[in-house]
Every structure is written in structure tokens, then in C-alpha cells.
Design a protein around this motif. Structure first.
Motif, PDB file in Angstrom:
ATOM      1  N   ILE A 133       0.866  -1.186   0.000  1.00  0.00           N
ATOM      2  CA  ILE A 133       0.000   0.000   0.000  1.00  0.00           C
ATOM      3  C   ILE A 133       0.897   1.229   0.000  1.00  0.00           C
ATOM      4  N   ALA A 134       0.699   2.117  -0.956  1.00  0.00           N
ATOM      5  CA  ALA A 134       1.516   3.328  -1.069  1.00  0.00           C
ATOM      6  C   ALA A 134       0.642   4.567  -0.898  1.00  0.00           C
ATOM      7  N   PHE A 135       1.103   5.469  -0.053  1.00  0.00           N
ATOM      8  CA  PHE A 135       0.456   6.774   0.086  1.00  0.00           C
ATOM      9  C   PHE A 135       1.336   7.790  -0.616  1.00  0.00           C
ATOM     10  N   HIS A 136       0.880   8.281  -1.759  1.00  0.00           N
ATOM     11  CA  HIS A 136       1.636   9.241  -2.557  1.00  0.00           C
ATOM     12  C   HIS A 136       1.296  10.654  -2.082  1.00  0.00           C
ATOM     13  N   ASP A 168      -2.600  -4.877  10.871  1.00  0.00           N
ATOM     14  CA  ASP A 168      -1.383  -5.572  10.422  1.00  0.00           C
ATOM     15  C   ASP A 168      -1.078  -5.299   8.960  1.00  0.00           C
ATOM     16  N   LEU A 169      -1.365  -4.068   8.529  1.00  0.00           N
ATOM     17  CA  LEU A 169      -1.058  -3.640   7.177  1.00  0.00           C
ATOM     18  C   LEU A 169       0.011  -2.562   7.222  1.00  0.00           C
ATOM     19  N   ASN A 170       0.959  -2.626   6.324  1.00  0.00           N
ATOM     20  CA  ASN A 170       2.027  -1.637   6.285  1.00  0.00           C
ATOM     21  C   ASN A 170       1.774  -0.621   5.172  1.00  0.00           C
ATOM     22  N   LEU A 171       1.916   0.627   5.535  1.00  0.00           N
ATOM     23  CA  LEU A 171       1.717   1.724   4.582  1.00  0.00           C
ATOM     24  C   LEU A 171       3.055   2.390   4.302  1.00  0.00           C
ATOM     25  N   ASP A 172       3.397   2.537   3.033  1.00  0.00           N
ATOM     26  CA  ASP A 172       4.616   3.226   2.620  1.00  0.00           C
ATOM     27  C   ASP A 172       4.258   4.655   2.229  1.00  0.00           C
ATOM     28  N   THR A 185       5.233   7.430  -9.104  1.00  0.00           N
ATOM     29  CA  THR A 185       5.180   6.252  -9.963  1.00  0.00           C
ATOM     30  C   THR A 185       5.400   4.931  -9.206  1.00  0.00           C
ATOM     31  N   LYS A 186       5.576   4.984  -7.906  1.00  0.00           N
ATOM     32  CA  LYS A 186       5.858   3.771  -7.132  1.00  0.00           C
ATOM     33  C   LYS A 186       4.715   2.775  -7.264  1.00  0.00           C
ATOM     34  N   GLU A 187       5.027   1.559  -7.622  1.00  0.00           N
ATOM     35  CA  GLU A 187       4.022   0.514  -7.799  1.00  0.00           C
ATOM     36  C   GLU A 187       3.531  -0.005  -6.450  1.00  0.00           C
ATOM     37  N   ALA A 188       2.261  -0.396  -6.401  1.00  0.00           N
ATOM     38  CA  ALA A 188       1.664  -0.957  -5.184  1.00  0.00           C
ATOM     39  C   ALA A 188       0.368  -1.658  -5.565  1.00  0.00           C
ATOM     40  N   ASP A 189      -0.150  -2.438  -4.629  1.00  0.00           N
ATOM     41  CA  ASP A 189      -1.448  -3.078  -4.845  1.00  0.00           C
ATOM     42  C   ASP A 189      -2.589  -2.081  -4.650  1.00  0.00           C
TER      43      ASP A 189
END
Length: 213
Positions: free
Chosen positions: A3-6, A29-33, A39-43
């Protein structure tokens, strides 16, 4: 699951929003980047506001948009407007909300004492005919306060402005000309109960549960 937070790391409030999300996701239990890399790929992609990374990811299958609150920003209560965010999924570039459980829908006033129509313009939107035209406050800050202006009218016309939500809650008849607006949905009051989320609701994981992550 990635999971990415842009967000724009030069904006302190966007970093703060990321920290709220990170705490809430950790409860599940989820990690957030938190990243400035558009452009960072994530689900799952979470984007801050409509201008930073939304255009890049709007066609992705799992996109969440954070933006300013739709109605709590004008609500006279102890919480500051900056404590709230509107949060919804994006599909085909359009933000949408889902109904949850446990929240009470806001109650609009019963009609308006005013007469005639008022057009509530978006910042970049068209200006169309009505008895009164009210520009977006960033286009004209020297206008009559919104509530005073609304109370002089019976019908409000607009597209995507949050002022149209305020008008609906103040009891005006609404003519929404944008199919993408929450005000075009027949259950807008029910949806409105689940648009805005306070920082403690985000940090506790309650938002994460509602989004069904």
C-alpha cells in the motif's frame, strides 16, 4: 499487500495525514509506505488531493483519494476543520463513497425561507445563469458569507462544489448538474455520513475497516 500513500513531502499536513493512516493500517497488520514517488508501484494507491498523483493512478483498480472534508469543514463543533478528511475510493477517475453502519445521517433543515435561485460556482467550473451568482471564494473573497447568501434563496444550482452540500443541509432545493457529485445520488444524506473521517477514527483503524481493506 503493498500500500503506497503518494504525497508531497514538502507539505506538513500531508505527512501528518500519512502518519494517521499508517497508525490505522498497523491496527490491521497492514504496512503503509509514505512516498513522494508518484510512480511507485503498489497493490493499493492512496493519493492526497486531486493534483499530486491522482491523474497518474486514476485508472488503477484500487485507488483511494484523500481530500478536504465535504461538510465537517463548516460544522460549528469542537473539532477543527483540519481534523477531518473526506476519504473514498476512485473508479474511472471519479470518487465514490459506500454506506457503512453505526453512523447517523445529518438532518437537513426543513426548507429555506428564501426565494429564487443561486448558482454556486466551482473554482475552475462554469458560471451559469441564476438570480444570484456566487463565485468560488478563491475567485472572489469579498462576498457575502455563504450561509447568509443561501438563506436568501430557495434553490441552489451547481456542479461539484461543497457549497452545494451546505445548501442541501440548509434546506434549499438542489439542482446538481454533475453526475459525478455526491449530490446527484438519491441517497446523498446516507452517503454523507460516511464521507468525512476524523483523525482519531483514521488512527484507530475504523476507516480501514470501513474501506474493507
Amino acid at each position: 499487500m503493498d500500500i503506497a500513500f503518494h504525497c508531497n513531502l514538502s507539505q506538513p499536513h500531508q505527512i501528518e495525514h500519512g502518519q494517521w493512516l499508517k497508525k490505522g493500517f498497523k491496527c490491521h497488520d497492514l504496512n503503509l509506505d509514505i512516498t513522494a514517488d508518484i510512480t511507485k508501484e503498489a497493490d493499493i494507491h492512496i493519493v492526497s488531493g486531486p493534483h499530486y498523483a491522482l491523474d497518474y493512478w486514476k485508472d488503477h483498480s484500487s485507488v483511494i483519494l484523500l481530500d478536504r472534508a465535504l461538510w465537517h469543514q463548516g460544522k460549528p463543533e469542537k473539532w477543527h476543520s483540519m481534523d477531518w478528511l473526506s476519504v473514498g475510493w476512485v473508479k474511472n477517475g471519479v470518487k465514490y463513497f459506500r454506506v457503512g453502519s453505526g453512523r447517523k445521517s445529518p438532518e437537513p433543515k426543513n426548507g429555506s425561507p428564501g426565494r429564487g435561485s443561486i448558482f454556486l460556482a466551482d473554482y475552475y467550473g462554469p458560471v451559469e445563469s441564476a438570480d444570484t451568482i456566487r463565485l468560488h471564494p478563491q475567485r472572489n473573497a469579498n462576498q457575502e458569507p455563504l450561509l447568509d447568501c443561501l438563506h436568501r434563496h430557495a434553490r441552489a444550482i451547481g456542479y461539484n462544489t461543497t457549497a452545494l452540500i451546505t445548501a442541501g443541509l440548509e434546506g434549499l432545493e438542489i439542482e446538481c448538474r454533475s453526475p459525478d457529485s455526491i449530490m446527484s445520488q438519491p441517497n446523498w444524506l446516507e452517503l454523507l455520513a460516511y464521507t468525512d473521517w476524523r483523525y482519531d477514527e483514521i488512527e484507530s483503524g475504523e476507516l480501514c475497516t470501513h474501506l474493507q481493506l
